[in-house]
Design a protein around this motif. Structure first.
Motif, PDB file in Angstrom:
ATOM      1  N   TRP A  36      -6.639   3.331   9.914  1.00 40.13           N
ATOM      2  CA  TRP A  36      -5.883   4.135   8.477  1.00 40.13           C
ATOM      3  C   TRP A  36      -6.632   3.609   7.227  1.00 40.13           C
ATOM      4  O   TRP A  36      -6.943   2.328   7.140  1.00 40.13           O
ATOM      5  N   LYS A  37      -7.178   4.775   6.421  1.00 37.42           N
ATOM      6  CA  LYS A  37      -8.189   4.204   5.130  1.00 37.42           C
ATOM      7  C   LYS A  37      -7.208   4.426   4.307  1.00 37.42           C
ATOM      8  O   LYS A  37      -6.531   5.590   3.874  1.00 37.42           O
ATOM      9  N   PHE A  38      -7.276   3.570   2.987  1.00 35.22           N
ATOM     10  CA  PHE A  38      -6.578   3.877   1.878  1.00 35.22           C
ATOM     11  C   PHE A  38      -7.403   3.663   0.755  1.00 35.22           C
ATOM     12  O   PHE A  38      -8.275   2.582   0.636  1.00 35.22           O
ATOM     13  N   THR A  39      -7.065   4.445  -0.058  1.00 42.01           N
ATOM     14  CA  THR A  39      -8.094   4.269  -1.627  1.00 42.01           C
ATOM     15  C   THR A  39      -6.690   3.653  -2.645  1.00 42.01           C
ATOM     16  O   THR A  39      -5.552   4.422  -2.512  1.00 42.01           O
ATOM     17  N   LEU A  40      -7.370   2.686  -3.468  1.00 46.57           N
ATOM     18  CA  LEU A  40      -6.228   1.996  -4.381  1.00 46.57           C
ATOM     19  C   LEU A  40      -5.811   2.983  -5.526  1.00 46.57           C
ATOM     20  O   LEU A  40      -6.790   3.665  -6.026  1.00 46.57           O
ATOM     21  N   LEU A  96       0.694  -1.252  -0.119  1.00 45.41           N
ATOM     22  CA  LEU A  96       0.042  -0.081   0.020  1.00 45.41           C
ATOM     23  C   LEU A  96       0.679   0.934  -0.159  1.00 45.41           C
ATOM     24  O   LEU A  96       0.523   2.120  -0.839  1.00 45.41           O
ATOM     25  N   LEU A  97       1.919   1.105   0.973  1.00 47.43           N
ATOM     26  CA  LEU A  97       2.833   2.220   0.806  1.00 47.43           C
ATOM     27  C   LEU A  97       4.106   1.424   0.804  1.00 47.43           C
ATOM     28  O   LEU A  97       4.360   0.191   1.149  1.00 47.43           O
ATOM     29  N   ASP A  98       5.186   2.263   0.149  1.00 46.01           N
ATOM     30  CA  ASP A  98       6.525   1.571   0.238  1.00 46.01           C
ATOM     31  C   ASP A  98       7.510   2.592   0.652  1.00 46.01           C
ATOM     32  O   ASP A  98       6.951   3.836   1.088  1.00 46.01           O
ATOM     33  N   THR A  99       8.634   2.263   1.224  1.00 48.86           N
ATOM     34  CA  THR A  99       9.572   3.344   1.475  1.00 48.86           C
ATOM     35  C   THR A  99      10.958   3.346   0.591  1.00 48.86           C
ATOM     36  O   THR A  99      11.315   2.646  -0.120  1.00 48.86           O
ATOM     37  N   ASP A 100      11.388   4.785   0.917  1.00 51.30           N
ATOM     38  CA  ASP A 100      12.606   5.075   0.112  1.00 51.30           C
ATOM     39  C   ASP A 100      13.638   4.136   0.808  1.00 51.30           C
ATOM     40  O   ASP A 100      13.938   3.876   1.779  1.00 51.30           O
ATOM     41  N   PRO A 101      14.648   3.725  -0.269  1.00 50.40           N
ATOM     42  CA  PRO A 101      15.641   2.741   0.169  1.00 50.40           C
ATOM     43  C   PRO A 101      16.647   2.892   1.143  1.00 50.40           C
ATOM     44  O   PRO A 101      17.207   2.137   1.621  1.00 50.40           O
ATOM     45  N   ILE A 102      16.527   4.295   1.097  1.00 50.28           N
ATOM     46  CA  ILE A 102      17.841   4.936   1.995  1.00 50.28           C
ATOM     47  C   ILE A 102      17.145   5.607   3.479  1.00 50.28           C
ATOM     48  O   ILE A 102      17.649   5.208   4.391  1.00 50.28           O
ATOM     49  N   TYR A 151       2.381  -0.436 -16.117  1.00 44.76           N
ATOM     50  CA  TYR A 151       2.606   0.267 -14.754  1.00 44.76           C
ATOM     51  C   TYR A 151       2.226   1.740 -14.657  1.00 44.76           C
ATOM     52  O   TYR A 151       2.748   2.402 -15.550  1.00 44.76           O
ATOM     53  N   ASN A 152       1.362   2.006 -13.802  1.00 48.82           N
ATOM     54  CA  ASN A 152       0.898   3.232 -13.654  1.00 48.82           C
ATOM     55  C   ASN A 152       1.408   3.998 -12.483  1.00 48.82           C
ATOM     56  O   ASN A 152       0.689   5.126 -11.892  1.00 48.82           O
ATOM     57  N   GLY A 153       2.321   3.442 -11.832  1.00 51.70           N
ATOM     58  CA  GLY A 153       2.588   3.763 -10.462  1.00 51.70           C
ATOM     59  C   GLY A 153       3.633   4.941 -10.320  1.00 51.70           C
ATOM     60  O   GLY A 153       4.096   5.374 -11.335  1.00 51.70           O
ATOM     61  N   ALA A 166       3.482   6.804  -1.198  1.00 45.89           N
ATOM     62  CA  ALA A 166       2.405   6.169  -1.845  1.00 45.89           C
ATOM     63  C   ALA A 166       2.504   5.304  -2.785  1.00 45.89           C
ATOM     64  O   ALA A 166       3.340   5.819  -3.894  1.00 45.89           O
ATOM     65  N   ALA A 167       2.493   3.763  -2.864  1.00 44.45           N
ATOM     66  CA  ALA A 167       2.596   2.988  -3.778  1.00 44.45           C
ATOM     67  C   ALA A 167       1.116   2.602  -4.668  1.00 44.45           C
ATOM     68  O   ALA A 167       0.699   3.192  -5.343  1.00 44.45           O
ATOM     69  N   LEU A 168       0.670   1.512  -3.912  1.00 45.98           N
ATOM     70  CA  LEU A 168      -0.618   0.961  -4.470  1.00 45.98           C
ATOM     71  C   LEU A 168      -1.763   2.041  -3.924  1.00 45.98           C
ATOM     72  O   LEU A 168      -2.769   2.271  -4.571  1.00 45.98           O
ATOM     73  N   ALA A 169      -1.293   2.456  -2.694  1.00 48.42           N
ATOM     74  CA  ALA A 169      -2.283   3.391  -2.333  1.00 48.42           C
ATOM     75  C   ALA A 169      -2.250   4.712  -2.783  1.00 48.42           C
ATOM     76  O   ALA A 169      -1.158   5.139  -3.111  1.00 48.42           O
ATOM     77  N   THR A 170      -3.213   5.681  -2.767  1.00 49.03           N
ATOM     78  CA  THR A 170      -2.964   6.983  -3.383  1.00 49.03           C
ATOM     79  C   THR A 170      -2.198   8.004  -2.386  1.00 49.03           C
ATOM     80  O   THR A 170      -1.910   9.075  -2.948  1.00 49.03           O
ATOM     81  N   GLU A 171      -2.156   7.992  -1.118  1.00 49.53           N
ATOM     82  CA  GLU A 171      -1.452   8.827  -0.186  1.00 49.53           C
ATOM     83  C   GLU A 171      -1.257   8.030   1.211  1.00 49.53           C
ATOM     84  O   GLU A 171      -1.904   7.117   1.350  1.00 49.53           O
ATOM     85  N   VAL A 172      -0.181   8.710   1.805  1.00 51.77           N
ATOM     86  CA  VAL A 172       0.295   8.492   3.066  1.00 51.77           C
ATOM     87  C   VAL A 172      -0.916   8.998   3.844  1.00 51.77           C
ATOM     88  O   VAL A 172      -1.292  10.341   3.936  1.00 51.77           O
ATOM     89  N   PRO A 173      -1.272   8.320   4.977  1.00 51.26           N
ATOM     90  CA  PRO A 173      -2.429   8.773   5.865  1.00 51.26           C
ATOM     91  C   PRO A 173      -1.820  10.179   6.485  1.00 51.26           C
ATOM     92  O   PRO A 173      -0.512  10.109   7.065  1.00 51.26           O
ATOM     93  N   SER A 174      -2.587  11.188   6.622  1.00 53.90           N
ATOM     94  CA  SER A 174      -1.923  12.450   7.394  1.00 53.90           C
ATOM     95  C   SER A 174      -2.008  12.336   8.708  1.00 53.90           C
ATOM     96  O   SER A 174      -1.308  13.048   9.465  1.00 53.90           O
ATOM     97  N   ASP A 175      -2.706  11.536   9.305  1.00 48.26           N
ATOM     98  CA  ASP A 175      -3.028  11.458  10.722  1.00 48.26           C
ATOM     99  C   ASP A 175      -2.647  10.075  11.252  1.00 48.26           C
ATOM    100  O   ASP A 175      -3.366   8.984  11.037  1.00 48.26           O
ATOM    101  N   LEU A 176      -1.465   9.832  11.721  1.00 48.92           N
ATOM    102  CA  LEU A 176      -1.231   8.390  12.269  1.00 48.92           C
ATOM    103  C   LEU A 176      -1.104   8.145  13.742  1.00 48.92           C
ATOM    104  O   LEU A 176      -0.941   7.294  14.380  1.00 48.92           O
ATOM    105  N   THR A 177      -2.271   9.192  14.391  1.00 47.24           N
ATOM    106  CA  THR A 177      -2.137   9.104  15.906  1.00 47.24           C
ATOM    107  C   THR A 177      -3.472   7.994  16.394  1.00 47.24           C
ATOM    108  O   THR A 177      -3.640   7.904  17.537  1.00 47.24           O
TER     109      THR A 177
END
Length: 545
Positions: free
Chosen positions: A116-120, A89-95, A237-239, A101-112
């Motif tokens: 967590w809701k994700f749109t593909l 859903l999310l991927d991370t920078d290798p460094i 691929y459209n990511g 955002a990978a398969l999801a459209t955005e990183v959640p703005s509130d992680l508290t």
């Protein structure tokens, strides 16, 4: 497995080695294989490169015959390849390991919160052309969280993630047990796989053997265990990270000299290679290659069998650590590309604090501790993996221990042989091996739990989990995981890392750099990473002038 304990559990049917490719990230893999000498014809396909029309050929210093199942693998080669084939859903920078955002459209703005809701991503498809849906997301997380299914990924999620719900075809909700902001970076470890493929009978066995169908920028085109794996750009691929290479060919060459030969010289057969030996850096740079290192959790560790006397006595374990001339090891064996450990965590980790117990070279203290423990005439056989840089470090350990009156024998063996003995619960005294949990992330909670939890494999190997100190340690770790205040959590982790340092049951001797070499006239956008493998999602060909 207990619901509150985020362990890395023992697979119930196969040994850990089968799943991890002989430890992969957990233990840097090496063997006497000289891969690719009789592999398929594609191993010699290096292409032209310039203008983006050739095949990128990479040399990976680890085996490609470990598990390719993203929910199971710790294999360096397979994890690196899966990062190009699959998406979370999310991927991370290798460094930096910052989520994007990978398969999801955005990183959640509130992680508290605890939801967590994700749109593909609209139009995302798997490599067989079928659309990615919420059912695929739920399918993967259900497998990871299934109490009756033991996966490596389970240990990264089960402590804090309650369930994943389908909202509709394009939306999912992750329900947390308690607020856990660190979990957002771990979502890259849950690669989304097509339910219509991997829900079929025998499909997970196929995944272990190398079947890989994802939604990422590259699709797997061929897989030859112990030889090579090939890829091509996925046209649909459209990511966010577009494929820059039409084709890629990754060779597995675990023999160091063969690996260096493949990337060096006028007729070099590759453009990039990881796991470069320190002794070859100057040679490769002189030949026009760029060689860069990444410092992180890569380490040589000692692991003691606490049911084999006298290693049940903490003073003996401490004595053997104090006796090692780590500065000499860094200078002679590592050619300066390392540092003596001052904590379980490496010094660049955001949670690092110098441990209360630091094993600076002190042979007199080592002798005193052995005397206090009533130990004399100790004979130790070090069962070691035959990774080249580990083998280079072993003579320093032997000479250091011999110097305090501990008669030491070195027994380096192939990694698979060493950990097969561990899996079979054979008796041993001390194991020397390599580890690098940074392949999973920088999260200190994740790193420590990878090694220290009540039921994981490492604690099974050490036979220490029933110790009263261990039981209190595991409770302290659970409390730290659930602590909502970031600074308090950091302090709690640092405090229990001090316990791990003091007990020295499984503990690093030195942290080292991992070196990557590439041809700067052919490739741009390469970043050396501090864990095994390569990431080419932001790399590209150097265009002709």
């Amino acid at each position: 497995m207990r619901d509150v304990t985020p362990d890395v559990p023992a697979p119930h049917r196969r040994s850990f080695l089968k799943y991890s490719g002989a430890l992969g990230a957990a233990a840097a893999i090496s063997s006497s294989l000289s891969a690719c000498s009789s592999g398929p014809e594609s191993t010699n396909d290096t292409g032209g490169g310039r203008g983006g029309n050739g095949t990128l050929t990479a040399v990976i210093g680890y085996g490609n015959d470990g598990s390719w199942d993203p929910t199971q693998t710790a294999s360096a080669f397979c994890m690196a390849a899966n990062n190009h084939i699959y998406e979370g859903l999310l991927d991370t920078d290798p460094i930096s390991r910052e989520p994007y955002a990978a398969l999801a459209t955005e990183v959640p703005s509130d992680l508290t919160g605890t939801s967590w809701k994700f749109t593909l991503r609209a139009g995302a498809t798997f490599h067989d052309g079928k659309p990615v849906t919420a059912d695929d997301v739920v399918f993967v997380f259900d497998r990871i969280l299934d109490p009756d299914t033991q996966t490596l990924a389970k240990g990264f999620f089960v402590s804090w993630l309650k369930e994943v719900r389908k909202i509709d075809a394009q939306n999912v909700e992750l329900v947390l047990k308690f607020p856990f902001p660190e979990g957002v970076s771990r979502l890259t470890l849950a690669k989304i796989m097509p339910k219509h493929v991997f829900s079929q009978p025998g499909a997970w066995e196929d995944a272990i053997r190398g079947k890989a169908i994802g939604s990422g920028p590259y699709r797997q085109t061929a897989h030859h265990p112990k030889s090579n794996t090939t890829f091509e750009a996925y046209a649909d691929y459209n990511g966010p990270r577009k494929p820059a290479f039409k084709k890629m060919n990754w060779l597995t060459i675990v023999d160091a000299s063969s690996r260096v030969a493949k990337i060096s010289g006028a007729s070099a057969g590759s453009q990039i290679a990881d796991n470069i030996p320190y002794a070859n850096i100057a040679q490769l740079e002189k030949g026009g290659l760029t060689v860069k290192g990444g410092s992180g959790m890569n380490n040589l560790f000692l692991m003691f069998n606490t049911r084999h006397k006298p290693f049940d006595d903490v003073r003996v374990r401490q004595a053997l650590h104090y006796a090692i001339d780590t500065e000499k090891m860094v200078e002679v064996a590592l050619k300066g590309h390392g540092t003596p450990s001052t904590s379980f965590l490496n010094e660049a980790n955001p949670t690092y604090r110098r441990a209360k117990t630091v094993y600076d070279y002190d042979p007199d203290k080592a002798k005193r501790l052995l005397k206090e423990a009533g130990v004399s005439g100790l004979k130790v056989d070090i069962l070691a993996v035959n990774v080249s840089w580990i083998v280079d470090c072993l003579p320093t350990i032997k000479s250091s221990w011999d110097a305090i009156g501990v008669e030491t024998t070195l027994s380096p063996q192939e990694t698979t042989a060493v950990f097969t003995k561990m899996d079979q619960k054979q008796d041993y005294q001390v194991v020397a091996a390599a580890s690098n949990p940074n392949q999973f992330g920088l999260d200190a909670d994740l790193i420590m739990r990878y090694n220290y939890t009540a039921t994981n494999l490492w604690m099974q190997y050490t036979r220490w989990a029933d110790n009263s100190v261990a039981k209190q340690l595991f409770k302290d770790m659970d409390q730290a995981t659930r602590e909502p205040d970031a600074e308090k959590k950091k302090a709690m982790i640092q405090d229990y890392v001090d316990v791990v340092a003091e007990q020295a049951v499984l503990y690093p001797v030195v942290h080292t750099e991992l070196m990557t070499a590439w041809d700067p006239k052919r490739l741009a956008g390469i970043r050396a990473q501090p864990y095994p493998g390569i990431n080419l999602l932001q790399a590209k060909w150097v265009q002709s002038p």
